[in-house]
Design an enzyme around this catalytic site. Structure first.
Site, PDB file in Angstrom:
ATOM      1  N   ALA A   7     -35.638 -31.021 -31.482  1.00 66.19           N
ATOM      2  CA  ALA A   7     -37.037 -31.464 -31.422  1.00 66.19           C
ATOM      3  C   ALA A   7     -37.889 -30.510 -30.589  1.00 66.19           C
ATOM      4  CB  ALA A   7     -37.118 -32.876 -30.841  1.00 66.19           C
ATOM      5  N   CYS A   8     -39.192 -30.558 -30.870  1.00 70.48           N
ATOM      6  CA  CYS A   8     -40.116 -29.619 -30.240  1.00 70.48           C
ATOM      7  C   CYS A   8     -40.684 -30.158 -28.946  1.00 70.48           C
ATOM      8  CB  CYS A   8     -41.234 -29.275 -31.208  1.00 70.48           C
ATOM      9  SG  CYS A   8     -40.593 -28.391 -32.619  1.00 70.48           S
ATOM     10  N   PHE A   9     -39.816 -30.370 -27.966  1.00 72.69           N
ATOM     11  CA  PHE A   9     -40.290 -30.548 -26.587  1.00 72.69           C
ATOM     12  C   PHE A   9     -39.169 -30.140 -25.664  1.00 72.69           C
ATOM     13  CE2 PHE A   9     -38.410 -34.520 -24.951  1.00 72.69           C
ATOM     14  CZ  PHE A   9     -37.925 -35.084 -26.114  1.00 72.69           C
ATOM     15  N   ASN A  50     -40.923 -35.731 -34.682  1.00 75.91           N
ATOM     16  CA  ASN A  50     -40.834 -34.494 -35.485  1.00 75.91           C
ATOM     17  C   ASN A  50     -40.458 -34.759 -36.943  1.00 75.91           C
ATOM     18  OD1 ASN A  50     -39.680 -31.984 -33.089  1.00 75.91           O
ATOM     19  ND2 ASN A  50     -41.685 -32.201 -34.015  1.00 75.91           N
TER      20      ASN A  50
END
Ligand SMILES: *Cc1c(COP(=O)(O)O)cnc(C)c1O
Length: 435
Positions: free
Chosen positions: A344-346, A383
């Site tokens: 995931a993008c964090f 996401n």
């Protein structure tokens, strides 16, 4: 792991999947049933807390093993019904039941535990309007205190659940509540989940028992005939060992609250995590490996979407990770401190930070252990990462492994459809289109 990889459950295009150990689930259900069978001759309904693993084939397996269901939403009730769990083995507990939910539950004959006086007012009206087979109870909060995880401790003095017994005047009010309602025959308590020690759980049950005795004495008959002691047995996430066991808990209950088990009270339990956690595993491919600030990092496909609590609160929810090679065989070699990251993008999407493991390489497989309850079955749609497939497995005596699909992976078409893909113009239609 090897059989799963060999039998094609983790091809390059499907880098994440989940496994459930069918024999393990059955063994836990048997252990639960036997533990309480040892301490009472009265009927006991073990209602599995559906939120721990809301998958219909799992509920069906547990039904086959003699269990019922504890549900806390219309969705969970629909799952229990789809699994064929009969109304008289279903308990509805949610803290925010709508009038329609209550009406449906009473029409079906499902047991309902009211959370608060306003909910009881609604039930009064329904009971007055039509006869029901539903056993009805009230949830009380013994206010015995918190365990190590605040968000999961339901018996604090200000918990949102049930009627707080130690609040001024509350106990007498609860006794009156029962005296005024001869159909209120159950008493419910659930002291919390994960992070509780057995003595605290037992003291919550003891408080409920003493209240049941007080109410029955006040009304001069055994009006409360069933005590629902909730779930909450904690799980050991640190090793293969299953501690504490259902038998440990049952023995301590019997020793501390013998009157509850002398045959006068039927019982309901609502275990979730302790039945399923040890029997689920997430398998994910290592897509890339890299190094940042001197720390090796394996970027895998298992992250916040399947292990939401661990990613957001790793201290409360540590998970063991096992390293396998590309063929699903255990990796050996010197342990290297590394991070295991999700897709995931964090930045916080890490399943493990600074974990000693054989150095992971591109194409390897990581197994995230003890994830059978509240993990892959409770997907988080961040996401737009798809829900992974879930496969049940059984190991035959000759060592061969049989898999069956419990839940198919979510497809991209399903993701689009669930994201409003059927009405792409919904917002354009609202905007001002005048020239
Ligand atoms: C969540 C919950 C359970 C199950 O808790 P576990 O820790 O999974 O055993 C049981 N009863 C109620 C009312 C719950 O909210």
């Amino acid at each position: 792991m090897h059989a799963a990889v060999e039998q094609g459950l983790l091809p390059p295009a499907v880098p994440l999947t989940a496994l459930l150990d069918v024999a393990g689930i059955r063994a836990s259900a048997t252990a639960l049933t036997e533990a309480f069978g040892e301490i009472t001759d009265a009927p006991v309904l073990h209602a599995f807390a559906v939120k721990a693993c809301p998958l219909v084939p799992v509920l069906r397996l547990l039904r086959d093993a003699g269990l019922g269901a504890e549900v806390a939403s219309p969705g969970e009730l629909a799952l229990a019904r789809a699994a064929g769990i009969p109304p008289d083995r279903t308990v509805l507990d949610s803290p925010a039941k709508t009038p329609a939910e209550l009406r449906d539950a009473l029409a079906l004959g499902i047991a309902v535990n009211a959370d608060n006086p306003q909910e009881l007012d609604r039930i009064d009206a329904l009971v007055g309007a039509a006869p029901t087979r539903s056993p009805l109870g009230l949830r009380v909060n013994p206010q015995v205190g918190a365990g190590s995880i605040g968000a999961l401790s339901t018996a604090t003095s200000t918990s949102k659940f049930g009627v707080g017994l130690r609040d001024e005047g509350a106990r007498a009010e609860v006794v009156r509540t029962y005296a005024d309602r001869p159909w209120l025959t159950r008493l419910h308590t659930h002291t919390g989940s994960q992070g509780l020690l057995l003595p605290l759980m037992v003291s919550g049950v003891q408080e409920a028992y003493e209240l049941a005795e007080e109410i029955n004495a006040a009304v001069g008959r055994q009006q409360i005939d069933t005590v629902d002691i909730g779930g909450g047995l904690p799980v050991n996430f640190a090793s293969e060992e299953q501690t504490p066991t259902f038998a440990d808990y049952a023995r301590l209950l019997k020793q501390t609250v013998p009157g509850l088990f002398d045959g006068r009270y039927a019982l309901v339990t609502e275990f979730g995590r302790a039945l399923l956690a040890k029997h689920g595993t997430i398998l994910a491919r290592v897509e890339y490996t890299k190094s940042s600030g001197g720390r090796p990092i394996a970027v895998t496909h298992a992250g916040v979407q399947v292990a939401t609590r661990t990613v957001h609160d790793p201290r409360s929810w540590p998970l063991r990770i096992a390293a396998y090679d590309a063929k699903g065989l255990p990796k050996s070699g010197t342990e290297t401190v590394q991070d295991v990251a999700g897709p995931a993008c964090f930045a916080g999407d890490l399943l493990a930070t600074g974990r000693p493991l054989p150095l992971l390489e591109q194409g390897d497989v990581v197994a995230v252990l003890d994830t059978g309850a509240y993990y892959f079955s409770s997907h988080y749609g961040y996401n737009s990462l798809p829900r992974p497939a879930v496969h049940g497995f059984t190991i035959d005596p000759d060592g061969s492994v049989r898999f069956s699909v419990v839940r198919a992976a979510q497809s991209l078409d399903e993701i689009v459809a669930e994201a409003g893909g059927g009405q792409p113009d919904a917002l354009l239609d609202q905007s001002d289109r005048r020239p």
